[in-house]
Write a protein that holds these residues in place. Structure first.
Motif, PDB file in Angstrom:
ATOM      1  N   GLU A 184       0.678  -1.175   0.093  1.00 54.75           N
ATOM      2  CA  GLU A 184       0.082  -0.050   0.014  1.00 54.75           C
ATOM      3  C   GLU A 184       0.888   1.081   0.011  1.00 54.75           C
ATOM      4  O   GLU A 184       0.369   2.196  -0.569  1.00 54.75           O
ATOM      5  N   LYS A 185       2.059   1.124   0.343  1.00 54.73           N
ATOM      6  CA  LYS A 185       3.071   2.203   0.525  1.00 54.73           C
ATOM      7  C   LYS A 185       4.114   2.295  -0.251  1.00 54.73           C
ATOM      8  O   LYS A 185       4.813   3.353  -0.470  1.00 54.73           O
ATOM      9  N   ASP A 186       4.887   1.153  -0.395  1.00 57.47           N
ATOM     10  CA  ASP A 186       6.028   0.833  -0.846  1.00 57.47           C
ATOM     11  C   ASP A 186       6.021   0.664  -2.573  1.00 57.47           C
ATOM     12  O   ASP A 186       5.162   0.554  -2.945  1.00 57.47           O
ATOM     13  N   VAL A 187       7.057   0.842  -3.228  1.00 60.78           N
ATOM     14  CA  VAL A 187       7.128   0.809  -4.673  1.00 60.78           C
ATOM     15  C   VAL A 187       8.137  -0.246  -5.047  1.00 60.78           C
ATOM     16  O   VAL A 187       9.409  -0.004  -4.511  1.00 60.78           O
ATOM     17  N   VAL A 188       7.965  -1.172  -5.912  1.00 61.04           N
ATOM     18  CA  VAL A 188       9.020  -2.298  -6.455  1.00 61.04           C
ATOM     19  C   VAL A 188       9.294  -1.703  -8.004  1.00 61.04           C
ATOM     20  O   VAL A 188       8.544  -1.361  -8.547  1.00 61.04           O
ATOM     21  N   ALA A 189      10.588  -1.107  -7.907  1.00 60.60           N
ATOM     22  CA  ALA A 189      11.169  -0.884  -9.572  1.00 60.60           C
ATOM     23  C   ALA A 189      12.029  -1.846 -10.024  1.00 60.60           C
ATOM     24  O   ALA A 189      12.648  -2.511  -9.241  1.00 60.60           O
ATOM     25  N   PRO A 190      12.058  -1.799 -11.266  1.00 58.50           N
ATOM     26  CA  PRO A 190      13.151  -2.787 -12.024  1.00 58.50           C
ATOM     27  C   PRO A 190      14.453  -2.314 -11.622  1.00 58.50           C
ATOM     28  O   PRO A 190      14.832  -1.199 -11.331  1.00 58.50           O
ATOM     29  N   ASN A 191      15.385  -3.278 -11.584  1.00 58.95           N
ATOM     30  CA  ASN A 191      16.909  -3.112 -11.304  1.00 58.95           C
ATOM     31  C   ASN A 191      17.338  -2.744 -12.800  1.00 58.95           C
ATOM     32  O   ASN A 191      16.535  -2.523 -13.989  1.00 58.95           O
ATOM     33  N   VAL A 192      18.671  -1.994 -12.805  1.00 58.50           N
ATOM     34  CA  VAL A 192      19.313  -1.752 -14.070  1.00 58.50           C
ATOM     35  C   VAL A 192      19.902  -2.903 -14.573  1.00 58.50           C
ATOM     36  O   VAL A 192      20.535  -3.788 -14.162  1.00 58.50           O
ATOM     37  N   VAL A 193      19.636  -2.877 -16.128  1.00 57.07           N
ATOM     38  CA  VAL A 193      20.350  -4.189 -16.946  1.00 57.07           C
ATOM     39  C   VAL A 193      21.423  -3.441 -17.673  1.00 57.07           C
ATOM     40  O   VAL A 193      21.093  -2.963 -18.420  1.00 57.07           O
ATOM     41  N   PRO A 194      22.686  -3.985 -17.283  1.00 55.80           N
ATOM     42  CA  PRO A 194      23.718  -3.339 -18.465  1.00 55.80           C
ATOM     43  C   PRO A 194      23.566  -3.854 -19.699  1.00 55.80           C
ATOM     44  O   PRO A 194      23.525  -5.384 -19.960  1.00 55.80           O
ATOM     45  N   LEU A 195      23.221  -3.199 -20.774  1.00 52.41           N
ATOM     46  CA  LEU A 195      23.056  -3.875 -22.097  1.00 52.41           C
ATOM     47  C   LEU A 195      23.566  -2.878 -23.258  1.00 52.41           C
ATOM     48  O   LEU A 195      23.726  -1.695 -22.948  1.00 52.41           O
ATOM     49  N   THR A 196      24.008  -3.562 -24.154  1.00 55.04           N
ATOM     50  CA  THR A 196      24.735  -2.636 -25.293  1.00 55.04           C
ATOM     51  C   THR A 196      23.791  -2.831 -26.510  1.00 55.04           C
ATOM     52  O   THR A 196      22.801  -3.543 -26.403  1.00 55.04           O
ATOM     53  N   PRO A 197      23.723  -1.598 -27.300  1.00 56.55           N
ATOM     54  CA  PRO A 197      22.865  -1.536 -28.399  1.00 56.55           C
ATOM     55  C   PRO A 197      23.073  -2.928 -29.477  1.00 56.55           C
ATOM     56  O   PRO A 197      21.921  -2.941 -30.082  1.00 56.55           O
ATOM     57  N   SER A 198      24.070  -3.554 -29.387  1.00 58.24           N
ATOM     58  CA  SER A 198      24.245  -4.576 -30.601  1.00 58.24           C
ATOM     59  C   SER A 198      23.386  -5.434 -30.066  1.00 58.24           C
ATOM     60  O   SER A 198      22.661  -6.296 -31.147  1.00 58.24           O
ATOM     61  N   TRP A 199      23.044  -5.841 -28.838  1.00 51.63           N
ATOM     62  CA  TRP A 199      22.313  -6.915 -28.256  1.00 51.63           C
ATOM     63  C   TRP A 199      20.752  -6.547 -28.545  1.00 51.63           C
ATOM     64  O   TRP A 199      20.030  -7.213 -29.082  1.00 51.63           O
ATOM     65  N   TYR A 200      20.362  -5.404 -27.862  1.00 56.33           N
ATOM     66  CA  TYR A 200      18.933  -4.673 -28.043  1.00 56.33           C
ATOM     67  C   TYR A 200      18.677  -4.606 -29.321  1.00 56.33           C
ATOM     68  O   TYR A 200      17.555  -4.884 -29.788  1.00 56.33           O
ATOM     69  N   ASP A 201      19.549  -4.196 -30.442  1.00 58.78           N
ATOM     70  CA  ASP A 201      19.104  -3.776 -31.846  1.00 58.78           C
ATOM     71  C   ASP A 201      18.664  -5.000 -32.712  1.00 58.78           C
ATOM     72  O   ASP A 201      18.426  -5.253 -33.430  1.00 58.78           O
ATOM     73  N   GLN A 202      19.275  -6.255 -32.014  1.00 57.75           N
ATOM     74  CA  GLN A 202      19.043  -7.527 -32.823  1.00 57.75           C
ATOM     75  C   GLN A 202      17.700  -7.868 -32.487  1.00 57.75           C
ATOM     76  O   GLN A 202      17.098  -8.544 -33.535  1.00 57.75           O
ATOM     77  N   VAL A 203      17.033  -7.677 -31.473  1.00 58.53           N
ATOM     78  CA  VAL A 203      15.543  -7.935 -31.239  1.00 58.53           C
ATOM     79  C   VAL A 203      14.501  -6.624 -31.414  1.00 58.53           C
ATOM     80  O   VAL A 203      13.504  -7.030 -32.183  1.00 58.53           O
ATOM     81  N   TRP A 204      14.885  -5.295 -31.476  1.00 55.80           N
ATOM     82  CA  TRP A 204      13.952  -4.430 -31.558  1.00 55.80           C
ATOM     83  C   TRP A 204      14.451  -3.426 -32.505  1.00 55.80           C
ATOM     84  O   TRP A 204      15.542  -3.111 -32.670  1.00 55.80           O
ATOM     85  N   ASN A 205      13.371  -2.900 -33.269  1.00 58.60           N
ATOM     86  CA  ASN A 205      13.591  -1.928 -34.382  1.00 58.60           C
ATOM     87  C   ASN A 205      12.971  -0.561 -33.925  1.00 58.60           C
ATOM     88  O   ASN A 205      11.658  -0.537 -33.119  1.00 58.60           O
ATOM     89  N   THR A 206      13.830   0.591 -33.801  1.00 64.45           N
ATOM     90  CA  THR A 206      13.271   1.760 -33.332  1.00 64.45           C
ATOM     91  C   THR A 206      13.241   2.780 -34.304  1.00 64.45           C
ATOM     92  O   THR A 206      14.144   3.177 -35.233  1.00 64.45           O
ATOM     93  N   THR A 207      12.109   3.518 -34.443  1.00 63.53           N
ATOM     94  CA  THR A 207      11.554   4.367 -35.259  1.00 63.53           C
ATOM     95  C   THR A 207      11.554   5.864 -34.787  1.00 63.53           C
ATOM     96  O   THR A 207      10.581   5.559 -33.757  1.00 63.53           O
TER      97      THR A 207
ATOM     98  N   ARG B  94       0.857   6.036  -4.537  1.00 62.27           N
ATOM     99  CA  ARG B  94       1.402   5.964  -3.018  1.00 62.27           C
ATOM    100  C   ARG B  94       0.730   7.186  -2.584  1.00 62.27           C
ATOM    101  O   ARG B  94       0.298   7.104  -1.258  1.00 62.27           O
ATOM    102  N   ALA B  95       0.946   8.246  -2.977  1.00 65.15           N
ATOM    103  CA  ALA B  95       0.395   9.694  -2.483  1.00 65.15           C
ATOM    104  C   ALA B  95      -1.059   9.516  -2.446  1.00 65.15           C
ATOM    105  O   ALA B  95      -1.556   9.752  -1.301  1.00 65.15           O
ATOM    106  N   LEU B  96      -1.779   9.088  -3.296  1.00 68.47           N
ATOM    107  CA  LEU B  96      -3.081   8.801  -3.447  1.00 68.47           C
ATOM    108  C   LEU B  96      -3.792   8.047  -2.262  1.00 68.47           C
ATOM    109  O   LEU B  96      -4.575   8.254  -1.718  1.00 68.47           O
ATOM    110  N   ASN B  97      -2.898   6.894  -2.029  1.00 67.05           N
ATOM    111  CA  ASN B  97      -3.234   6.007  -1.140  1.00 67.05           C
ATOM    112  C   ASN B  97      -3.309   6.708   0.176  1.00 67.05           C
ATOM    113  O   ASN B  97      -3.876   6.413   1.074  1.00 67.05           O
ATOM    114  N   MET B  98      -2.076   7.521   0.499  1.00 63.71           N
ATOM    115  CA  MET B  98      -2.002   8.173   1.676  1.00 63.71           C
ATOM    116  C   MET B  98      -3.120   9.204   2.008  1.00 63.71           C
ATOM    117  O   MET B  98      -3.808   9.384   2.869  1.00 63.71           O
ATOM    118  N   TRP B  99      -3.437  10.014   0.839  1.00 68.87           N
ATOM    119  CA  TRP B  99      -4.444  10.946   0.945  1.00 68.87           C
ATOM    120  C   TRP B  99      -5.806  10.382   1.153  1.00 68.87           C
ATOM    121  O   TRP B  99      -6.769  10.899   1.817  1.00 68.87           O
TER     122      TRP B  99
END
Length: 654
Positions: free
Chosen positions: A421-444, A627-632
């Motif tokens: 109700e009050k805390d937030v789970v956020a993702p970790n950082v994944v060290p990644l190079t463009p060469s790997w990412y760009d093999q899967v995804w196309n960015t326009t 979480r602010a809305l939960n508090m208010w």
């Protein structure tokens, strides 16, 4: 030597300096020179003056007395927790003249000492053969007098032969070289590396050991502050436009703690830095006016004080104690709208028994364990025992295909580490190079600067049905036994023994692979268990287009309340893990295609880096506003101090 803080009207000083003009040295014996522009160095890679440790110990902020008392000794600095610290002092000099100036080890005026600073200072003067002739640094170098190196290393490093650091190795000759302190570089450590300070000090400052020394008119993290506000109406946040105020805590309370070498950490723990870096420049969310802020962010470099396996209790209590004395903002809600990070493996698991004021703040974590039955509930602590209705699972056999659990394993997974109700789970950082990412995804990129990311039609074919590659341990606390069960099921003699008729060649369960990214890119489903705490595999799977199969009982996932996990992932309990293969075989090509489309739509929520159009920061801000809305809304208990002393008049800027 400091920054003029327009909010307090005082100088913000770098660590180790104090006074109205930041000219008072708190730890003079930790400096290597009497020159006015040097900073103290308090690491343990090479010997320091014994008075350095004594002066640190005498400062009330080094080993806070409100931290548990003597039963659980704790100091903020590793040098004070050493039990056999080698140090020296000059026999003929008063304490005020002592320096950590790296003299020759055979200097006739030196006295060498073995010391245990805390909790009870003990020291022993070395004599005869005990007196050291040379000192080996942890990188297998040999410590040398500072005067043997170029420019005395600008008093920003130490001198040694051999060894090496992130700038290179020095194994081929006996030439003395400067090993620079964080975050300096150059032959004589003459360069301050601004990229190790928030926002490169905004181009108006110099990075000194991770802290920005700003030009006049600027202050704060990254030299991003220019305005200060007062109020005659008291605290009145705008509910239609939620803003976040960023604290600039004194460096003596908390700072990007550096030992002797560069304080580099594994990039996967860098979410606090990534979030702070982006928030500091986001004036659509951030405000310099605390009187209008809904939420208050406390940058505290938590990982630098805990490491990956340490407990956050100490540093959070230390910072909370300071904030309680900075009325009115923390005390107005008991800290319930204050935000603190914990990127370490098990997040804030150790806070369950902390004082309420430490628990109230919003914790940003990677590990969202929140069991239905916690062994650390207040009623249990009060001695309710069996009559309280708290009954933990019994050790022994618990799930089909799993090895047996012991009592310690059960207690670990019954520890309360997250308040949904009050805390937030956020993702970790994944060290990644463009060469790997760009093999899967196309960015326009579109004309308005936005981007559209789609799966590449020529991406590697996904021929593996399920992939998992990673370590396992006999201790069932590690991954809640999931990795151990997988190894049992798919190993020799298991249900899917590779040599048996049930073998599944399309399923790969292995130890750490030579290249995890290659395996992820060619897999349809990727298992995402936890490790010793949070697991990195959910984010890795999303970034490389693989549908995550999450097996983490009682653990809330990153952004569980702001992204639709049912659109891009599978969730399987340990009770059903023995049916994993059957459950995957039930999924039709059309259902897989829908899940893969969900990965395409939401994978950027698990990316922090702007290079890839990461949206992790944006989703974190959204979750914080929830979480602010939960508090208010009164969705969980909170207290707001009486406002009868706040006059209803308008804000004004000074």
């Amino acid at each position: 030597h400091g920054n003029c803080n327009g909010e307090t009207g005082q100088c913000d000083c770098p660590f180790g300096l104090a006074g109205p003009a930041c000219t008072e040295r708190l730890f003079p014996a930790c400096h290597s020179s009497h020159e006015a522009d040097t900073l103290p160095h308090i690491g343990t890679w090479y010997p320091k003056n014994c008075y350095c440790a004594k002066q640190l110990l005498a400062n009330p902020y080094s080993c806070p007395k409100y931290e548990h008392g003597d039963a659980r000794a704790f100091c903020l600095y590793e040098i004070l927790m050493e039990k056999d610290l080698l140090c020296y002092r000059y026999k003929s000099l008063p304490e005020s003249a002592q320096l950590s100036d790296s003299p020759p080890m055979d200097h006739p005026d030196l006295e060498w000492v073995r010391m245990a600073p805390y909790p009870n200072l003990n020291e022993r003067v070395l004599t005869g053969e005990e007196v050291p002739k040379e000192y080996k640094t942890p990188d297998q170098g040999t410590w040398r007098p500072l005067t043997e190196c170029p420019g005395n290393c600008s008093h920003r490093g130490w001198c040694q032969v051999h060894g090496g650091n992130q700038e290179g190795q020095h194994t081929q000759d006996d030439k003395p070289w400067c090993y620079c302190h964080s975050y300096f570089s150059g032959e004589s450590c003459e360069r301050a590396e601004n990229y190790h300070c928030y926002r490169n000090c905004s181009g108006v400052g110099t990075c000194l050991s991770g802290w920005c020394h700003c030009q006049p008119g600027y202050w704060g993290h990254g030299c991003t502050r220019r305005k200060a506000y007062s109020s005659t109406v008291g605290w009145r946040p705008n509910h239609a436009d939620m803003k976040i105020y960023v604290y600039d805590l004194p460096n003596i309370i908390v700072h990007r703690k550096a030992g002797d070498p560069w304080a580099l950490i594994d990039a996967m723990y860098n979410a606090e830095l990534e979030f702070t870096e982006q928030l500091l420049g986001d004036w659509g969310v951030r405000t310099e006016n605390p009187w209008e802020a809904t939420l208050f962010y406390v940058p505290m470099f938590t990982y630098w004080y805990t490491g990956n396996v340490g407990n956050t209790y100490h540093i959070m209590q230390h910072v909370t104690h300071h904030l309680q004395r900075m009325a009115p903002f923390f005390n107005l809600t008991g800290g319930r709208n204050h935000i603190m990070w914990a990127t370490n493996d098990r997040g804030v698991c150790g806070l369950a028994g902390a004082p309420p004021e430490v628990q109230h703040s919003i914790k940003l974590v990677h590990f969202g364990q929140s069991p239905r039955r916690s062994h650390y509930l207040p009623s249990h602590l009060a001695g309710a025992g069996a009559g309280s209705g708290i009954s933990l699972p019994q050790p022994g056999h618990r799930f089909e295909e799993f090895p047996e659990f012991n009592a310690g394993n059960v207690v670990a997974e019954s520890e309360q580490c997250y308040g949904p109700e009050k805390d937030v789970v956020a993702p970790n950082v994944v060290p990644l190079t463009p060469s790997w990412y760009d093999q899967v995804w196309n960015t326009t990129f579109l004309s308005d600067g936005s981007r559209v990311v789609t799966r590449r039609p020529d991406a590697p074919a996904r021929t593996t049905t399920l992939f998992f590659g990673g370590y396992s341990k006999p201790d069932m606390t590690y991954s809640q036994g999931v990795r151990q069960a997988l190894n049992k099921m798919f190993g020799p003699g298991g249900k899917y023994d590779p040599q048996s008729p049930n073998a599944r060649k399309d399923i790969v369960i292995m130890g750490p692979p030579p290249n995890t990214f290659t395996e992820l890119m060619k897999s349809k489903f990727c298992l995402a268990p936890m490790g010793g705490g949070w697991g990195i595999r959910l984010s890795k799977a999303m970034l490389l287009g693989c549908v995550p199969v999450i097996v983490q009982d009682h653990i809330y996932q990153p952004f569980w309340d702001v992204v639709p996990f049912e659109d891009f992932s599978l969730r399987i309990s340990r009770h059903d893990l023995h049916q994993l293969v059957d459950l995957l075989d039930m999924i039709t090509p059309q259902q897989l295609e829908r899940l893969q489309a969900g990965v395409e739509n939401y994978h950027r929520a698990f990316i922090w880096e702007a290079h890839y159009g990461g949206l992790a920061y944006n989703y974190t801000v959204t979750a914080l506003k929830h979480r602010a809305l939960n508090m208010w809304s009164g969705n969980y208990h909170h207290h707001r101090s009486s406002r009868r002393h706040h006059r209803h008049q308008r804000h004004r800027s000074k």
